[in-house]
Design an enzyme around this catalytic site. Structure first.
Site, PDB file in Angstrom:
ATOM      1  N   GLY D  15       0.836  -1.205   0.000  1.00 57.64           N
ATOM      2  CA  GLY D  15       0.000   0.000   0.000  1.00 57.64           C
ATOM      3  C   GLY D  15       0.863   1.244   0.000  1.00 57.64           C
ATOM      4  N   VAL D  27      16.866   8.617  -0.964  1.00 56.56           N
ATOM      5  CA  VAL D  27      17.647   7.490  -1.473  1.00 56.56           C
ATOM      6  C   VAL D  27      18.422   7.906  -2.728  1.00 56.56           C
ATOM      7  CG1 VAL D  27      17.456   5.238  -2.619  1.00 56.56           C
ATOM      8  CG2 VAL D  27      16.181   5.677  -0.498  1.00 56.56           C
ATOM      9  N   ARG D  76       0.702  -4.842  -5.695  1.00 54.80           N
ATOM     10  CA  ARG D  76       0.957  -6.150  -5.090  1.00 54.80           C
ATOM     11  C   ARG D  76       1.318  -7.092  -6.236  1.00 54.80           C
ATOM     12  NH1 ARG D  76      -0.752  -4.955   0.126  1.00 54.80           N
ATOM     13  NH2 ARG D  76      -2.245  -3.243   0.057  1.00 54.80           N
ATOM     14  N   GLY D 106       5.867  -2.654   3.579  1.00 51.79           N
ATOM     15  CA  GLY D 106       5.516  -3.299   4.831  1.00 51.79           C
ATOM     16  C   GLY D 106       6.059  -4.718   4.907  1.00 51.79           C
ATOM     17  N   ASP D 107       5.457  -5.584   5.713  1.00 51.33           N
ATOM     18  CA  ASP D 107       6.067  -6.894   5.921  1.00 51.33           C
ATOM     19  C   ASP D 107       6.014  -7.794   4.689  1.00 51.33           C
ATOM     20  OD1 ASP D 107       3.391  -7.265   6.279  1.00 51.33           O
ATOM     21  OD2 ASP D 107       3.528  -7.929   8.363  1.00 51.33           O
ATOM     22  N   THR D 130       4.469   2.161   5.645  1.00 46.60           N
ATOM     23  CA  THR D 130       3.081   1.705   5.703  1.00 46.60           C
ATOM     24  C   THR D 130       2.370   2.552   6.749  1.00 46.60           C
ATOM     25  OG1 THR D 130       1.662  -0.015   6.607  1.00 46.60           O
ATOM     26  CG2 THR D 130       3.973  -0.169   7.180  1.00 46.60           C
ATOM     27  N   ASP D 132       0.219   1.633   8.723  1.00 47.12           N
ATOM     28  CA  ASP D 132      -0.302   0.818   9.824  1.00 47.12           C
ATOM     29  C   ASP D 132       0.550   0.816  11.093  1.00 47.12           C
ATOM     30  OD1 ASP D 132      -2.508   0.146   8.334  1.00 47.12           O
ATOM     31  OD2 ASP D 132      -1.620  -1.685   7.545  1.00 47.12           O
ATOM     32  N   ASP D 134       2.970  -1.067  12.093  1.00 47.41           N
ATOM     33  CA  ASP D 134       2.942  -2.407  12.690  1.00 47.41           C
ATOM     34  C   ASP D 134       4.212  -3.211  12.397  1.00 47.41           C
ATOM     35  OD1 ASP D 134       2.591  -2.682  10.004  1.00 47.41           O
ATOM     36  OD2 ASP D 134       0.844  -3.980  10.120  1.00 47.41           O
ATOM     37  N   ARG D 159     -17.351  15.907  13.951  1.00 50.03           N
ATOM     38  CA  ARG D 159     -17.756  16.374  15.282  1.00 50.03           C
ATOM     39  C   ARG D 159     -18.626  17.644  15.166  1.00 50.03           C
ATOM     40  NH1 ARG D 159     -17.697  14.053  20.434  1.00 50.03           N
ATOM     41  NH2 ARG D 159     -15.495  13.528  20.396  1.00 50.03           N
ATOM     42  N   GLY D 175      -6.743  -0.412   9.650  1.00 49.63           N
ATOM     43  CA  GLY D 175      -6.028  -1.204  10.642  1.00 49.63           C
ATOM     44  C   GLY D 175      -6.640  -2.579  10.801  1.00 49.63           C
ATOM     45  N   ARG D 176      -6.404  -3.456   9.846  1.00 51.73           N
ATOM     46  CA  ARG D 176      -7.069  -4.754   9.866  1.00 51.73           C
ATOM     47  C   ARG D 176      -6.560  -5.625  11.025  1.00 51.73           C
ATOM     48  NH1 ARG D 176     -10.406  -5.987   6.022  1.00 51.73           N
ATOM     49  NH2 ARG D 176      -9.500  -4.395   4.693  1.00 51.73           N
ATOM     50  N   GLY D 190     -10.655  12.687  20.940  1.00 54.04           N
ATOM     51  CA  GLY D 190     -11.571  12.711  22.073  1.00 54.04           C
ATOM     52  C   GLY D 190     -12.780  11.818  21.875  1.00 54.04           C
ATOM     53  N   GLU D 192     -15.495   8.906  22.306  1.00 55.83           N
ATOM     54  CA  GLU D 192     -16.102   8.372  23.517  1.00 55.83           C
ATOM     55  C   GLU D 192     -15.764   6.899  23.714  1.00 55.83           C
ATOM     56  OE1 GLU D 192     -17.344  10.909  21.917  1.00 55.83           O
ATOM     57  OE2 GLU D 192     -17.493  12.236  23.641  1.00 55.83           O
ATOM     58  N   GLU D 227     -11.109  -1.338  11.328  1.00 53.37           N
ATOM     59  CA  GLU D 227     -11.765  -2.169  10.310  1.00 53.37           C
ATOM     60  C   GLU D 227     -11.656  -3.652  10.621  1.00 53.37           C
ATOM     61  OE1 GLU D 227      -9.947  -1.757   6.433  1.00 53.37           O
ATOM     62  OE2 GLU D 227      -7.945  -1.688   7.244  1.00 53.37           O
ATOM     63  N   GLN D 259      -7.573   8.100   3.785  1.00 54.01           N
ATOM     64  CA  GLN D 259      -6.593   7.952   4.858  1.00 54.01           C
ATOM     65  C   GLN D 259      -5.172   7.701   4.358  1.00 54.01           C
ATOM     66  OE1 GLN D 259      -8.307   5.358   8.261  1.00 54.01           O
ATOM     67  NE2 GLN D 259      -9.713   5.016   6.571  1.00 54.01           N
TER      68      GLN D 259
END
Lengths: 328, 328, 328, 328
Positions: D15, D27, D76, D106-107, D130, D132, D134, D159, D175-176, D190, D192, D227, D259
């Site tokens: 991604g 680079v 991919r 990513g990984d 990435t 994420d 992660d 809001r 964020g799977r 903020g 809830e 998600e 996002q």
């Protein structure tokens, strides 16, 4: 003869729109400047009925000019459509000796205001506040300009990822009955195509257009879909297209309620301020049952009757043509 | 009879303005759509003289709609005011058989275009591109709306710190001869006062206004100063005020060149697209020596002669009044 | 043994910084969550002396998380440096039985807090809130991340116009004693050079660097100048450079106070929330005379003594090297 | 002994993430600074296989630092998981005498790089790119900070309208497998409540929390849904909640692909620049099969083996606690 108005209330009704706070500020301060007592009604017509009406001074509207939403809150109110609801509302106004009412909203709001003004003789002025830009008598409604900016900023972000992945995006924007937002944001974001509620676009034509993009080596394509489109929402259309055209990885985004929020643009802050200022001034000069609007660069009055019965926004021919020509 | 135009060049000249790239894209793609050969001239009239003229296709203007500045660059060019410079420019156009020239800029740009068009019979169209909004024949010039948004976003940030510290800020914005930007941004940012090049404001009145703010417990005050103001720039005014009114900690910010940049607003992207689209279409229908402009919601032509000789922007009375009434 | 703290006050002092409101909200709500009575002190130490101390509940800090500035306002306070001022402050706290004080600010703020805590035995915790990122014991201070974003957005806009005109811009950013902001924003905006307070850069080297840019056909150059630079402000440096290097049209922008404002970034909202949350929790567990800070991804305590006496930010070697390597 | 690397290629895979362009620029320019020949591979591993590899010079990466997406595009690529695909890729690199490969992703990207490096002895470095956040070995991955800012700006807008209408909003964020984005944006906006993939939250508890908000007179409530949440997406959860708790008008927004886009934050521009700079420098000093990462304020190496096999992000305890305490 000028009416002897002493107490004026303001409310916001229907969907919220950026610039409403700038407008509330202008109404309140213009009234105070002229020595009137000013009141804010909470939750639109519901607050009139529930007697949720609060006195406002110049400081009540400090530091709100630049905020989205509406400090007076808004709601849809079925009760106000009934005689009983109207009666309660009038009783509350009478008790507080409020003789002027300024409503900010769309056509539903104006319909209520007009019936109320006629029935009880309250001085009433309407201010066009809705992101849909679909009211007769004003070139622009409050919130529309900000919504366009919000949408194109979102599409710019989506374009980044669309380009990086060679993707086809269907993006659904607001506008159930009017394609104004969809058409303008399509031009402003360089979308490859746009689907509008006012206009039949055949899926076949859409696919031809997308194939042309492939031929001219476009690395991504974006289709703007107005939520009121005849083929259904963006998901349905994406599915139908995908069945017959599968060159790109296809994705869908429904922009949803973020289109309503955000700090108002300069345009909407100025428009809200001008309309609020004019609504009070005109009311104090004797106007009632009128909407204030912007035409060209001037503030003009239109009777609520006319505003409600004329057809409003017509898709601009040059913009329609441009969606074809400029995305080659 | 329609002219037989085959090759069209486009240039940007004078100060850059957001939306110029959207406009260049529209010019190039509209021309290509009609089967014309399109060229971009680099660095304004200087590129005409230096023969820095490059062929453009539909992909040359991909992904520029949303970018500030101008991919064709711009420059002020004294040489083009001389006969010799014009002669060179014409020779270069002739060599490439360019028979249409579209210029995007302000009144300096149009003056050059008009002389050039008259002298050599080249088809010339002007597009109003300047953040100053000071051209007759168009309610808005390209870049002005974005500049207002950029300025009020900066003022919103300054308001945060002004409020936190109980400060008085003098903020200088662009507009040497026209107070349009200063007046509009003052209304849009809720400034306590504004100093305009067109209007004498006595320091005494300004100080009275600021003292009123103290009395009504304003926690900060912001004064917008147009760079063309008679009292000098924001620094000079701040110094003069400070000598007689020292309630707040006084600060000065000159917004400077960041006012010219940034991704164009939706309004400017649409305006740039419409004007570019119309300029080519009208030229192909036979128009020459005209400026395309937006009046109300329609694109209209004004002859360059008229555009250059009529006084342009007049400060709106209601906005002037509002700077007093709404900042109480 | 855990102290028996019942009433806690919070104040902001020194320059305001984005994220202070998020932090105030966290302090107040964490205290309330633990059953404490919470107070806000207006205008920093001045409010302690003037007894401008107000009770706060969970709703007092609603809808402030995303706002720049500080709702408690801030001020520099000379009186608090005197014994008499401190005495008054303590008397006011005692009267309200406030036994915990949380201060948000920079090293001036901490110096005051430390003296006050020592003298009167009040429980004191410090939270690093300053855009300068110059405190030992925290990798980041509150407001710094937002300031960097604000500055690079401004530079991005200036780059648009610099590129369009082939210009050389000198941009002055905040940081009188620390080049942290200047160095980071130089890397983040791709500036051609940066002048720092910690480091002698010869004008000769700067000019060599700018000439290299001309040779490699850079269309514009941007030099970031920290306000504390040895050669004086951006205006002085621009003048000196211009005398010896006049390839580009040279312009200067002083970003000024807009660097302090704006809605806090996600980073600063989270940081402010974590620090405020930790400051209260640690105080209730018995910590006093400590600063809470972020190190790596963890909240750590540093005694105010150490925080005040250790040298703080050291220019990162790789970032310094990168300003040369990456702008080729 | 330092390896004798002369030609280095860079690619982006998986991604896209904001900051990738800043990293590519670093680079390429770092390599050129050291006299190496630099290449860009288009569409990730697919471009290696298809021999879509282009030489890059310092100007190839001009004016990209501030752009979202990736100019090298990404995809991919299943073919690269097969021996045949790898073989083709190696053949293409060998032909161009490319002896160093830097992969940003990513990984999934690192898994491919590691296998490829082992099999063919190509020098390989990984850069964590990435949104994420992660990956083990770096406190932050490239793009994550920008994504958090993008999301909270969207939530701020929502809001506005939520407050104006007394609404309950369910907002789904990316964020799977990792709740990092959801948890951080919940604190920063903020919210809830927040629903995370790593943690069971009972609907019952959620409803209790929402009811408390009603009792403490909150005018709106926002629930962030990752998600990957066990109850399904935001739509499903909204439906389940609505059945048992109907105080507010309930709405759902899926933020989707916006996002991923947008101009990178200062943090991500600096991070991307540092990581790209370090990846080349370390490779030239002999490192291979390593990931460069940020730990604290320092760039550190982690072997790809370790990075791929260690569990990465652990939800921070204080942040989890804060989602309860700070939204009272």
């Amino acid at each position: 003869m000028e009416p002897n108005i002493r107490n004026i209330a303001v409310l916001t009704s229907g969907g919220d729109a950026p610039g409403m706070n700038a407008c509330i500020r202008a109404v309140v301060r213009t009234g105070i400047y002229h020595g009137k007592n000013m009141f804010g009604v909470m939750q639109g017509y519901q607050g009139l009925i529930n007697n949720h009406i609060i006195p406002m001074n110049a400081r009540s509207v400090s530091n709100i000019l630049h905020l989205g939403g509406t400090i007076l809150k808004t709601a849809r109110c079925l009760e106000f459509k009934e005689d009983e609801g109207m009666e309660k509302a009038f009783k509350n106004l009478k008790e507080k000796e409020i003789d002027g009412l300024i409503v900010i909203g769309g056509d539903g709001t104006f319909t209520g205001a007009q019936r109320f003004g006629k029935k009880y003789g309250v001085n009433v002025m309407g201010i066009p506040g809705t992101i849909d830009n679909d009211l007769y008598g004003s070139d622009f409604t409050l919130g529309y300009d900000t919504a366009v900016n919000t949408i194109i900023e979102a599409i710019d972000k989506i374009r980044d990822t669309a380009d990086s992945h060679d993707r086809l995006f269907f993006i659904e924007v607001m506008g159930r009955d009017s394609g104004c937002i969809a058409l303008r944001t399509a031009v402003a974001s360089g979308a490859e195509a746009v689907l509008l509620p006012e206009k039949e676009t055949s899926l076949k034509d859409l696919i031809i257009k997308l194939k042309e993009g492939v031929n001219t080596k476009k690395s991504s394509s974006i289709v703007i879909v107005s939520e009121g489109n005849k083929y259904g929402g963006a998901w349905d259309i994406a599915k139908s297209v995908k069945r017959k055209f599968n060159h790109y990885d296809t994705k869908v985004t429904i922009l949803g309620h973020l289109q309503r929020g955000g700090s108002p643009s300069g345009f909407d802050r100025i428009l809200g301020s001008r309309l609020g200022f004019a609504a009070v001034n005109e009311m104090l000069k004797g106007a009632t049952m009128q909407m204030v609007g912007l035409r060209g660069n001037e503030i003009k009055l239109t009777s609520l009757d006319v505003a409600l019965h004329m057809h409003s926004y017509k898709l601009e021919d040059d913009l329609l043509e441009m969606t074809k020509v400029l995305s080659i």
